[in-house]
Design an enzyme around this catalytic site. Structure first.
Site, PDB file in Angstrom:
ATOM      1  N   GLY B  12       0.828  -1.211   0.000  1.00 13.16           N
ATOM      2  CA  GLY B  12       0.000   0.000   0.000  1.00 13.16           C
ATOM      3  C   GLY B  12       0.859   1.257   0.000  1.00 13.16           C
ATOM      4  O   GLY B  12       2.020   1.225  -0.403  1.00 13.16           O
ATOM      5  N   ILE B  14       2.197   3.019   2.451  1.00 17.06           N
ATOM      6  CA  ILE B  14       3.376   2.979   3.335  1.00 17.06           C
ATOM      7  C   ILE B  14       4.468   2.121   2.713  1.00 17.06           C
ATOM      8  O   ILE B  14       5.615   2.543   2.572  1.00 17.06           O
ATOM      9  CB  ILE B  14       2.980   2.396   4.725  1.00 17.06           C
ATOM     10  CG1 ILE B  14       2.059   3.373   5.469  1.00 17.06           C
ATOM     11  CG2 ILE B  14       4.190   2.033   5.549  1.00 17.06           C
ATOM     12  CD1 ILE B  14       2.747   4.356   6.361  1.00 17.06           C
ATOM     13  N   CYS B 126       2.254   7.419  12.708  1.00 17.83           N
ATOM     14  CA  CYS B 126       2.839   8.610  12.071  1.00 17.83           C
ATOM     15  C   CYS B 126       2.724   9.814  12.997  1.00 17.83           C
ATOM     16  O   CYS B 126       3.691  10.542  13.233  1.00 17.83           O
ATOM     17  CB  CYS B 126       2.188   8.877  10.722  1.00 17.83           C
ATOM     18  SG  CYS B 126       0.419   9.213  10.789  1.00 17.83           S
ATOM     19  N   SER B 158      -3.726  11.268   1.785  1.00 19.50           N
ATOM     20  CA  SER B 158      -2.587  10.514   2.313  1.00 19.50           C
ATOM     21  C   SER B 158      -3.043   9.390   3.236  1.00 19.50           C
ATOM     22  O   SER B 158      -2.223   8.623   3.720  1.00 19.50           O
ATOM     23  CB  SER B 158      -1.642  11.453   3.068  1.00 19.50           C
ATOM     24  OG  SER B 158      -2.230  11.855   4.288  1.00 19.50           O
ATOM     25  N   GLY B 160      -4.858   6.034   3.482  1.00 27.80           N
ATOM     26  CA  GLY B 160      -5.405   4.919   2.706  1.00 27.80           C
ATOM     27  C   GLY B 160      -6.496   4.196   3.482  1.00 27.80           C
ATOM     28  O   GLY B 160      -6.781   4.546   4.628  1.00 27.80           O
ATOM     29  N   PRO B 161      -7.106   3.180   2.859  1.00 23.05           N
ATOM     30  CA  PRO B 161      -8.222   2.481   3.497  1.00 23.05           C
ATOM     31  C   PRO B 161      -7.859   1.847   4.842  1.00 23.05           C
ATOM     32  O   PRO B 161      -8.667   1.874   5.778  1.00 23.05           O
ATOM     33  CB  PRO B 161      -8.606   1.389   2.495  1.00 23.05           C
ATOM     34  CG  PRO B 161      -7.780   1.594   1.281  1.00 23.05           C
ATOM     35  CD  PRO B 161      -6.813   2.697   1.509  1.00 23.05           C
ATOM     36  N   LEU B 165      -9.701   2.657   8.473  1.00 32.89           N
ATOM     37  CA  LEU B 165     -10.392   1.616   9.243  1.00 32.89           C
ATOM     38  C   LEU B 165      -9.762   1.462  10.633  1.00 32.89           C
ATOM     39  O   LEU B 165     -10.390   0.972  11.553  1.00 32.89           O
ATOM     40  CB  LEU B 165     -10.324   0.297   8.467  1.00 32.89           C
ATOM     41  CG  LEU B 165     -11.410  -0.721   8.764  1.00 32.89           C
ATOM     42  CD1 LEU B 165     -12.794  -0.147   8.501  1.00 32.89           C
ATOM     43  CD2 LEU B 165     -11.202  -1.981   7.933  1.00 32.89           C
ATOM     44  N   ASN B 268       3.002  12.460   6.730  1.00 37.86           N
ATOM     45  CA  ASN B 268       2.688  11.380   7.661  1.00 37.86           C
ATOM     46  C   ASN B 268       3.326  10.061   7.220  1.00 37.86           C
ATOM     47  O   ASN B 268       3.807   9.299   8.039  1.00 37.86           O
ATOM     48  CB  ASN B 268       1.171  11.234   7.842  1.00 37.86           C
ATOM     49  CG  ASN B 268       0.403  11.268   6.542  1.00 37.86           C
ATOM     50  OD1 ASN B 268       0.715  12.067   5.656  1.00 37.86           O
ATOM     51  ND2 ASN B 268      -0.587  10.427   6.395  1.00 37.86           N
TER      52      ASN B 268
END
Lengths: 337, 293
Positions: B12, B14, B126, B158, B160-161, B165, B268
């Site tokens: 992903g 990161i 982060c 910045s 993501g899913p 979550l 981040n």
């Protein structure tokens, strides 16, 4: 005759107007009066909801548990509601215990483009067998197509209604009709609307929302809420009666509840101050009002300049630290000429 | 000099950003980039950079444990709970970028050396990498600190899913880190997502409540700390120096990214990845001194 559910934000959004210093006595007295008037949902808490007492937004006098317990003890007919913003409140730190205190309705809120952060809080509420609404805050910052996408996400997570908030009080009635209408036509669940009065439109916008299909309307007695306040609930009830929109609220008793606000909670009820008007024009979260006023004094700058600068930077609710930064920059800029 | 072999698990935002940083390192070599789907954006980026890839997840390492000395785990807390015992069994060091909280918490500017004795190191979050060093300075320079609060705002693009979550885990892990490093028993973490275009840079504000403030000591401590962090995160910048106002201490930093995978607003990603690289490079230096590689 149409039916509309009124959700009463006096003891939650109203906390902003009191810098979150509601007392147990005030909560008890108002909750009893709202209950007697037959208000369907009474929200209680810090202005930014559960778990939001903070140096960033303002520390509450009472903790969440004390507020919920006091309200619960004084509500029998009305359902107890809370506002929850993921990013402030977590399920383990905050939401789990709220159910122990008898919360009935959980309004899970995010900035209007970030609905996916509400998934777990909405699901958790439904798993507890309680009612979950999705709330899209600062909705003037996204076009109606985006609002619909976000509302559809909330619907898919199990939300049983979606409330569109005009958190900055930036809408005119045509804006409200356009957005609420678009959502009401496409969602399977009811749409609600939450007004702020920065441009003097809160009651008119609430009427427009119902005309466009809204079935839940937020109000606050005497308009007690952030910035210029919310739609004044007793006025909404009276106007809806004229329009043959049924709220189930006893008008006389709603007026009694509103009188309690003026007598026992806040002598100077919210009005459209110069700063609040500018807040609405610049499209900045109404809850920033008191912080902007404080920072303007601290750094000797014009609060109106702070608001317009924050608006230009598209800050969202929760970014109160930006107020200090902008005030410092304005001061610095002026000193350098 | 032979480089230390590292594998990146998770393709992903990161993981992919981390890949660029590994490729730039003179101490590390990316021997395997591991995801689940060969057509994902991160995987195709790795392929185009000529890096060996696998779509088998942790199986890839189980089948070929010789492929790396260190794994950067960029999956999720839940996955890392499964990966950790396996990696330990294989004798592979895990640098954990999820909020799984299994290994000791690492802030390179504070406790890098102490972490090198462990086989599983947690990089916290982060926001934690940005805020905890400042909270630590508060703890070191002030007495009777009653409460510390850290607020980060990041660009929506910045996050993501998995980040979205895992907001609750982000908050709880960051709060734990703040308490642990500052020594202050009461702490709160807040995270905001801001969708403004052009995207905003990551910003982190630290507040404290205490009866009496030694501002000169705090300001000196923060200046020193910012310099230390800038050694591995060059764009870590103080935008509100420690200030006492409205009955609270406030200070704020902004972090721009280097712009590797996501553009520079994603500070981040940058700060946690730069911290993870600093840890891996320290392992590499230690091994090189010991003549292991």
């Amino acid at each position: 005759m149409r039916n509309v559910i009124i959700s009463d934000a006096t003891l939650r959004d109203g906390s902003h107007a009191l810098s979150h210093q509601l007392t147990k006595g005030q909560i008890a007295a108002y909750a009893q009066a709202a209950d007697a008037a037959g208000v369907p949902i009474v929200e209680v808490g810090h202005g930014n909801g559960l778990g939001a007492s903070s140096l960033q937004v303002g520390l509450s006098l009472l903790d969440d548990r004390e507020m919920l317990q006091t309200a619960r003890e004084n509500l029998s007919r009305s359902r107890l509601g809370i506002h929850v913003i993921p990013g402030f409140a977590t399920i383990n730190n905050d939401l789990r215990f709220a159910f122990d205190y008898g919360v009935d309705v959980v309004r899970v809120a995010s900035h209007c483009t970030e609905a996916d952060i509400t998934e777990r809080h909405i699901s958790f509420t439904r798993e507890q067998g309680k009612e979950a609404y999705g709330v899209l805050m600062m909705s003037h910052m996204a076009p109606k197509e985006v609002l619909l996408d976000e509302a559809l996400k909330m619907q898919s997570y199990g939300a049983e209604a979606v409330i569109i908030m005009d958190s900055a009080g930036a809408y005119l009635p045509t804006d409200v009709m356009d957005r609420v209408g678009h959502l009401a036509r496409s969602l399977k669940i009811p749409v609600g609307f939450h007004a702020h009065n920065n441009l003097g439109m809160a009651v008119a916008n609430s009427v427009a929302a119902v005309e466009a299909g809204a079935r839940i309307i937020d109000g606050a007695s005497r308009g007690l809420g952030a910035g210029a306040g919310n739609a004044q609930m007793e006025v909404v009830v009276a106007v809806f009666e004229r329009l043959q929109i049924k709220t189930g609220i006893d008008l006389y008793k709603a007026l009694d509840a509103a009188d309690i606000v003026e007598k026992s909670i806040m002598a100077s009820i919210p009005y459209i101050s110069s700063v609040s008007l500018v807040s609405g024009l610049s499209g900045v979260f109404s809850g920033f009002s008191k912080h902007v006023t404080l920072a303007a004094i601290e750094y000797g700058v014009d609060p109106r300049d702070i608001f317009f600068e924050l608006g230009a930077r598209k800050v969202v609710g929760g970014q109160e630290d930006k107020i200090v930064e902008v005030a410092m920059e304005l001061k610095d800029r002026r000193e350098r000429g | 000099m032979e480089k230390l072999k590292v594998a990146i698990l998770g393709s992903g935002n990161i993981g992919t950003d981390l890949l660029y940083k590994v490729l730039r390192s003179s101490w590390l070599e990316c021997s395997m980039f591991i995801g689940r789907n060969l057509s994902s954006k991160g995987m195709s980026r790795a392929l185009s950079l000529g890096v060996p890839v696998s779509d088998k997840g942790i199986e890839c390492i189980r089948e070929n444990p010789e492929c790396c000395d260190i794994v950067f785990d960029c999956t999720s807390a839940m996955s890392h709970n499964l990966h950790a015992p396996l990696l330990a069994q294989l004798g592979i060091i895990a640098i954990d970028l999820t909020p799984a909280k299994l290994g000791p918490f690492c802030i390179p500017a504070i406790n890098l050396d102490a972490c090198l004795n462990d086989v599983n190191i947690n990089m916290i979050t982060c926001g934690g990498q940005a805020s905890i060093p400042l909270a630590w300075v508060i703890g070191q320079t002030q007495k009777n600190v009653d409460y510390i609060e850290v607020v980060s705002t990041i660009a929506s693009k910045s996050a993501g899913p998995a980040t979205r979550l895992n907001l609750d885990e982000y908050i709880e892990t960051t709060e734990k880190g703040v308490k642990m490093f500052s020594g202050c028993g009461r702490a709160k973490a807040i995270l905001n997502l801001n969708p403004a275009e052009p995207c905003i840079d990551m910003q982190t504000t630290v507040y404290a409540k205490l009866p009496e403030v030694d501002l000169p000591a705090l300001q000196q401590g923060v200046r020193d700390m910012v310099e230390k962090i800038q050694q591995y995160v060059p764009s870590y910048k103080l935008v509100i120096p420690p200030t006492y106002e409205n009955n609270r201490v406030i200070m704020s930093v902004r972090v721009k990214g280097i712009g590797d995978f996501l553009p520079s607003y994603a500070g981040n990603l940058d700060i946690i990845n730069c911290a993870a690289i600093a840890v891996a490079e320290e392992f590499a230096k230690k091994r090189s001194e010991q003549g292991v590689i």
